[in-house]
Write an enzyme that holds these catalytic residues in place. Structure first.
Site, PDB file in Angstrom:
ATOM      1  N   GLU A   1      21.628  15.660 -24.035  1.00  0.00           N
ATOM      2  CA  GLU A   1      20.584  14.644 -24.036  1.00  0.00           C
ATOM      3  C   GLU A   1      19.214  15.295 -23.848  1.00  0.00           C
ATOM      4  O   GLU A   1      18.948  15.898 -22.808  1.00  0.00           O
ATOM      5  CB  GLU A   1      20.882  13.657 -22.900  1.00  0.00           C
ATOM      6  CG  GLU A   1      20.112  12.377 -22.932  1.00  0.00           C
ATOM      7  CD  GLU A   1      20.608  11.400 -21.867  1.00  0.00           C
ATOM      8  OE1 GLU A   1      21.306  10.442 -22.219  1.00  0.00           O
ATOM      9  OE2 GLU A   1      20.299  11.606 -20.676  1.00  0.00           O
ATOM     10  N   CYS A   2      18.350  15.216 -24.838  1.00  0.00           N
ATOM     11  CA  CYS A   2      16.964  15.687 -24.797  1.00  0.00           C
ATOM     12  C   CYS A   2      16.892  17.180 -24.461  1.00  0.00           C
ATOM     13  O   CYS A   2      17.045  18.016 -25.337  1.00  0.00           O
ATOM     14  CB  CYS A   2      16.134  14.850 -23.832  1.00  0.00           C
ATOM     15  SG  CYS A   2      14.348  15.015 -24.092  1.00  0.00           S
ATOM     16  N   GLY A   3      16.689  17.555 -23.201  1.00  0.00           N
ATOM     17  CA  GLY A   3      16.658  18.961 -22.839  1.00  0.00           C
ATOM     18  C   GLY A   3      17.940  19.676 -23.200  1.00  0.00           C
ATOM     19  O   GLY A   3      17.935  20.846 -23.607  1.00  0.00           O
TER      20      GLY A   3
ATOM     21  N   SER B   1      21.225  14.309 -28.774  1.00  0.00           N
ATOM     22  CA  SER B   1      20.141  13.411 -29.160  1.00  0.00           C
ATOM     23  C   SER B   1      18.982  13.520 -28.188  1.00  0.00           C
ATOM     24  O   SER B   1      19.153  13.907 -27.028  1.00  0.00           O
ATOM     25  CB  SER B   1      20.663  11.967 -29.182  1.00  0.00           C
ATOM     26  OG  SER B   1      19.599  11.043 -29.309  1.00  0.00           O
TER      27      SER B   1
ATOM     28  N   LEU C   1      19.847  18.913 -25.766  1.00  0.00           N
ATOM     29  CA  LEU C   1      19.740  19.122 -27.207  1.00  0.00           C
ATOM     30  C   LEU C   1      18.888  20.353 -27.506  1.00  0.00           C
ATOM     31  O   LEU C   1      19.246  21.172 -28.357  1.00  0.00           O
ATOM     32  CB  LEU C   1      19.138  17.874 -27.861  1.00  0.00           C
ATOM     33  CG  LEU C   1      18.802  17.923 -29.357  1.00  0.00           C
ATOM     34  CD1 LEU C   1      18.963  16.553 -29.984  1.00  0.00           C
ATOM     35  CD2 LEU C   1      17.374  18.408 -29.610  1.00  0.00           C
TER      36      LEU C   1
END
Length: 451
Positions: A325-327, A425, A329
């Protein structure tokens, strides 16, 4: 009951006020804190002060009922509760006050402690407070905190202007309060990176002891709690069936405690590890969760730990059910260009690079799932949140999500990567109203391991 700390706008010092209240109260009582909205960093400071996980109250990411249940369940386990608001009192998602501090105050029927930045005000403070008190008659304003007061004379003028309103001044913080928490591109610097956090907590508690009218505040905090229509549900943890590696260190620390608890309740044993310091993934794991955080601030150290990067790459390519998730990814990309323009190798699972930029991507997202992943089935719709300054060099040929913005937003985009058995994502998810997400993840881990 409790109070909800609101600001007349962003940047008025409501987080400092909240932390000072929590630190002072925590010297003698157990305090449960809450944060309105999707934020991760302010809750870290709450936890550092109280020793208890702060809970997010966000009806966009969850629901009104979940907000009520979460508040009732966790406030019942402490002597006192305190809620920190978000942005200005009436600032919500989109073009309404939905998910605003005012919305949560109405939903939970709690009074408001309004923080005013007085650094550029004198008598006008009365007009501001009068406007906030009268704008929505359904709200109860318990009192105000005057922040960044310049002098005793300044305070005298402010109190004189407010006197006709018959609204108590419950706190006064002067400009030289002596507390400075550093910030950067995405808000406050997280507690994991701060030196001398214990000293900061002590300073906050001292300010709290000295700067608030506790004789008037405590009756508000100690009042019998209103019974909410939404009854708290008992939470039952299942037998641990799979081991899930959770990346947890200064580079990866954006996790909603509700998500981790739901994973445990779905049958997962959480095994924490550090991509910064550990040379490999934990042994005998059946799943992996790479949360958000600040990999851009630790890119050199992450790159240097080549053994960990290779361990993660091998596990993902072997089909280990993985959620990034975010970081997380960003860590899985081929390389990361940091804020200084330096480029470092990352895990290399995703055929794209990531770089930091000036543009901020921010907002709630309605995500329609385009393909099956370890977390979600095709066609499912979920609400999430984006908050990042980084961009990928290319998008996936088969993205996970079709995204739209909140309310009147015209955002339309396709986003997310699904390779091997990976769900990666930029969109942060809160699983509170979607217990099927961790259940599916655990089931995928069971199938992969043959359990």
């Amino acid at each position: 009951m409790t109070l909800i700390v609101a600001g007349e706008r962003s940047g008025v010092g409501k987080t400092t006020v909240t932390l000072a209240l929590l630190a002072s109260l925590n010297r003698q009582r157990q305090v449960q804190s809450f944060k309105v909205g999707p934020d991760y960093i302010d809750p870290m400071f709450h936890e550092a002060v109280t020793g208890r996980s702060c809970r997010n109250l966000d009806p966009v990411l969850t629901s009104e009922q979940y907000v009520q249940q979460c508040f009732a369940r966790h406030s019942a386990t402490a002597d006192l509760s305190l809620i920190e608001g978000v942005m200005g009192l009436f600032d919500g998602a989109g073009d309404s006050d939905w998910a605003s501090t005012a919305h949560i105050a109405r939903l939970l029927a709690v009074p408001i402690l309004l923080v005013i930045d007085c650094s550029h005000l004198s008598r006008s403070v009365a007009a501001i407070v009068h406007g906030y008190r009268s704008f929505d008659p359904r709200l109860r304003l318990a009192g105000v905190v005057l922040n960044r007061v310049a002098s005793d004379r300044h305070l005298e003028v402010l109190k004189g202007a407010l006197a006709p309103l018959n609204l108590p001044v419950l706190g006064v913080l002067h400009r030289n309060a002596g507390i400075k928490i550093p910030d950067r591109h995405l808000g406050l610097v997280p507690t994991d990176e701060l030196q001398g956090m214990e000293k900061i907590v002590t300073q906050l508690a001292d300010v709290g002891d000295q700067c608030f009218d506790w004789e008037r505040l405590m009756p508000l905090l100690m009042s019998p709690k209103k019974t909410l229509d939404a009854k708290p549900k008992p939470l039952q943890a299942k037998e641990r069936r799979v081991r899930v590696a959770i990346a947890k260190d200064p580079a990866f620390n954006f996790y909603y405690p509700d998500n981790l608890e739901l994973l445990e309740q779905s049958g997962a044993e959480l095994v924490f590890w550090s991509p910064l310091k550990d040379s490999a993934l934990p042994a005998d794991i059946q799943g992996m969760y790479l949360g958000g955080g600040f990999p851009e601030m630790f890119a050199a150290a992450l790159a240097e730990n080549e053994q960990a990067r290779q361990s993660v790459k091998a596990a993902v390519q072997a089909g280990l059910p993985t959620y990034a998730e975010c970081g997380g990814l960003m860590y899985l990309c081929e390389s990361l260009q940091d804020l200084e323009g330096q480029t470092y190798p990352m895990v290399g699972v995703l055929p794209t690079t990531v770089s930091m930029g000036a543009k901020l991507t921010l907002g709630y997202r309605q995500a329609t799932v385009q393909q099956n992943t370890p977390l979600l089935s095709k066609g499912v719709q979920v609400w999430g949140h984006e908050f990042h300054h980084s961009q990928l060099s290319q998008t996936s040929a088969h993205p996970i999500y079709d995204l739209s913005g909140y309310g009147a937003s015209t955002l339309s985009a396709r986003e997310g990567w699904s390779l091997f058995n990976l769900h990666a994502s930029y969109v942060h998810l809160h699983w509170g109203v979607h217990p099927e997400i961790p259940q599916r993840f655990v089931h995928q881990a069971e199938q992969q391991s043959g359990l």
